[in-house]
Design an enzyme around this catalytic site. Structure first.
Site, short mmCIF file in Angstrom:
data_model
loop_
_atom_site.label_atom_id
_atom_site.label_comp_id
_atom_site.label_asym_id
_atom_site.label_seq_id
_atom_site.Cartn_x
_atom_site.Cartn_y
_atom_site.Cartn_z
CG ASP A 1 0.78 7.65 -3.63
OD1 ASP A 1 0.61 8.44 -4.58
OD2 ASP A 1 0.29 7.81 -2.50
CG HIS B 1 -5.59 8.34 2.96
ND1 HIS B 1 -4.74 8.87 2.02
CD2 HIS B 1 -5.82 7.07 2.56
CE1 HIS B 1 -4.46 7.96 1.10
NE2 HIS B 1 -5.11 6.86 1.39
CG ASN C 1 -7.06 0.79 -0.64
OD1 ASN C 1 -7.39 -0.18 -1.32
ND2 ASN C 1 -5.92 1.43 -0.82
CG ASP D 1 -1.95 1.00 1.29
OD1 ASP D 1 -2.41 1.41 0.20
OD2 ASP D 1 -2.37 1.40 2.40
P1 13P Z 1 -8.95 5.00 5.21
O1 13P Z 1 -8.05 5.90 6.01
O2 13P Z 1 -10.17 5.71 4.76
O3 13P Z 1 -9.24 3.72 5.87
O4 13P Z 1 -8.13 4.65 3.85
C1 13P Z 1 -7.21 3.60 3.84
C2 13P Z 1 -6.38 3.62 2.60
O5 13P Z 1 -6.66 4.28 1.64
C3 13P Z 1 -5.19 2.76 2.60
O6 13P Z 1 -4.45 2.92 1.43
O1 G3H Z 2 -3.56 5.11 3.51
C1 G3H Z 2 -2.74 4.77 4.34
C2 G3H Z 2 -3.00 3.61 5.20
O2 G3H Z 2 -4.02 3.87 6.11
C3 G3H Z 2 -1.73 3.14 5.87
O3 G3H Z 2 -1.41 3.98 6.92
O4 G3H Z 2 1.02 4.46 6.70
O5 G3H Z 2 -0.15 4.68 8.89
O6 G3H Z 2 0.29 2.43 7.90
P1 G3H Z 2 0.03 3.88 7.65
ZN ZN Z 3 -4.60 4.96 0.69
#
Ligand code: 13P
Ligand code: G3H
Ligand code: ZN
Length: 321
Positions: free
Chosen positions: A104, A184, A264, A82
């Site tokens: 990304d 997010h 996601n 991710d």
């Molecule tokens: P949320 O913060 O809305 O759960 O999104 C998660 C996300 O996009 C991880 O890539």
């Molecule tokens: O979009 C981001 C995800 O929620 C991952 O978050 O980088 O804090 O693990 P993180």
């Molecule tokens: Zn994301």
């Protein structure tokens, strides 16, 4: 059972008109909750791991935990990076056997995003992996380091349909994350706000009209920040702030029908988990055995995932299509 390829999950999701839940994993309890709920609901699953998750848990622990989940379930499971923020990180994950990675480059100028994404695609396609690119900027925190280092966009930059076509054609990315008002984190909007679903339809149509077929789009920032979870946290000593709000689940459902094949979700898992822990502490301040508060937290995440796959993503029952 080995991992299932992300490519195969996407193909089936588009055909079956359901969305794949891409749930973020950071520790054993979250993973158990997600995998067990999906197993129960017979839902195909994408487990996704951020750079921050790798730093927190160690890539080897995560790999072994996922191996355990795969061997203890019968459902198809894919593993995805991710918000990969560099070619090197994407390559590392591909070499470790991730079935897909996200690069990304959404914060970069268009041509630079193309150049970086294409470089990742070239490597991935030679090594049996697939790539998610991103075009446009989500409202709020941009990528995995959040507001601190990832940049912050107040209004976001919505994805343009013609640019989406050009980007996919120029890079060869296998799926595309788009910005249509999604965001997010737990503080997405003040009050109720909706996705630009007309824009989503226009992006999908532009891709189709330009010979890219039923192209898989990805919706980041798709947590709904359920009021009842915020209340559990705040009623048990938390202070999340009243202006927490997420993407309405009814919008996600429409996005799924229009062709967002991967959705996601991370924040909602965090809220459920935190609520479970806070409730356990509040009801017994003497508790100090981690199992006593992690077990209800895990159960709360499980309940949430059951709901998402059944009622929002509609991928329940599609594991063996
Ligand atoms: P949320 O913060 O809305 O759960 O999104 C998660 C996300 O996009 C991880 O890539
Ligand atoms: O979009 C981001 C995800 O929620 C991952 O978050 O980088 O804090 O693990 P993180
Ligand atoms: Zn994301």
């Amino acid at each position: 059972m080995p991992l299932t390829h992300t490519r195969d999950l996407f193909a089936k999701a588009l055909k079956g008109k359901y969305a794949l839940g891409a749930f973020n994993v950071n520790n054993m309890e979250l993973l158990q909750a997600i995998a067990e709920a999906c197993e129960e609901k017979k839902a195909p699953l994408i487990l996704q791991i951020s750079k921050g998750a790798r730093k927190y848990a160690n890539p080897v622990y995560l790999k072994k935990l996922i191996e355990a989940a795969v061997s203890l379930t019968t459902i198809p499971i894919a593993v995805h990076l991710d918000h990969g923020d560099s070619y090197e990180l994407c390559k590392e994950c591909i070499d470790e056997g991730f079935t897909s990675v996200m690069i990304d480059g959404s914060h970069l100028p268009f041509e630079e995003n193309i150049e970086l994404s294409k470089k990742v695609v070239d490597y991935a396609h030679q090594h049996d992996s697939v790539v998610e690119g991103e075009l446009g900027q989500l409202v709020g925190a941009q990528h995995d380091e959040g507001e601190d280092t990832g940049g912050y966009s107040k209004s976001g930059v919505y994805t343009h349909p013609d640019e989406a076509v050009k980007f996919v054609q120029a890079t060869g990315v296998d799926s595309l994350a788009i910005a249509i008002g999604n965001s997010h984190g737990a503080y997405k909007f003040k009050g109720e706000q909706h996705l630009d679903l007309e824009r989503l339809k226009a992006i999908k149509k532009a891709l189709m009209d330009n010979g890219l077929g039923d192209y898989p789009l990805v919706l980041h920032g798709a947590s709904s920040v359920p009021k009842h979870l915020v209340k559990i946290i705040n009623d048990n000593g938390g202070n999340l702030g009243e202006d927490t709000a997420g993407v309405p689940e009814s919008d996600i459902e429409v996005a799924r029908r229009v062709g967002c094949a991967k959705v996601n979700i991370d924040t909602d898992l965090r809220l459920a988990f935190t609520g479970g822990i806070r409730k356990a502490f509040q009801s017994d301040p003497k508790v100090f055995d981690p199992r006593k508060y992690l077990d209800p937290a895990r159960e709360a995440v499980k309940e949430l995932v059951r709901h998402k796959v059944e009622n929002v993503l509609c991928c329940a029952g599609h594991a063996f299509d």
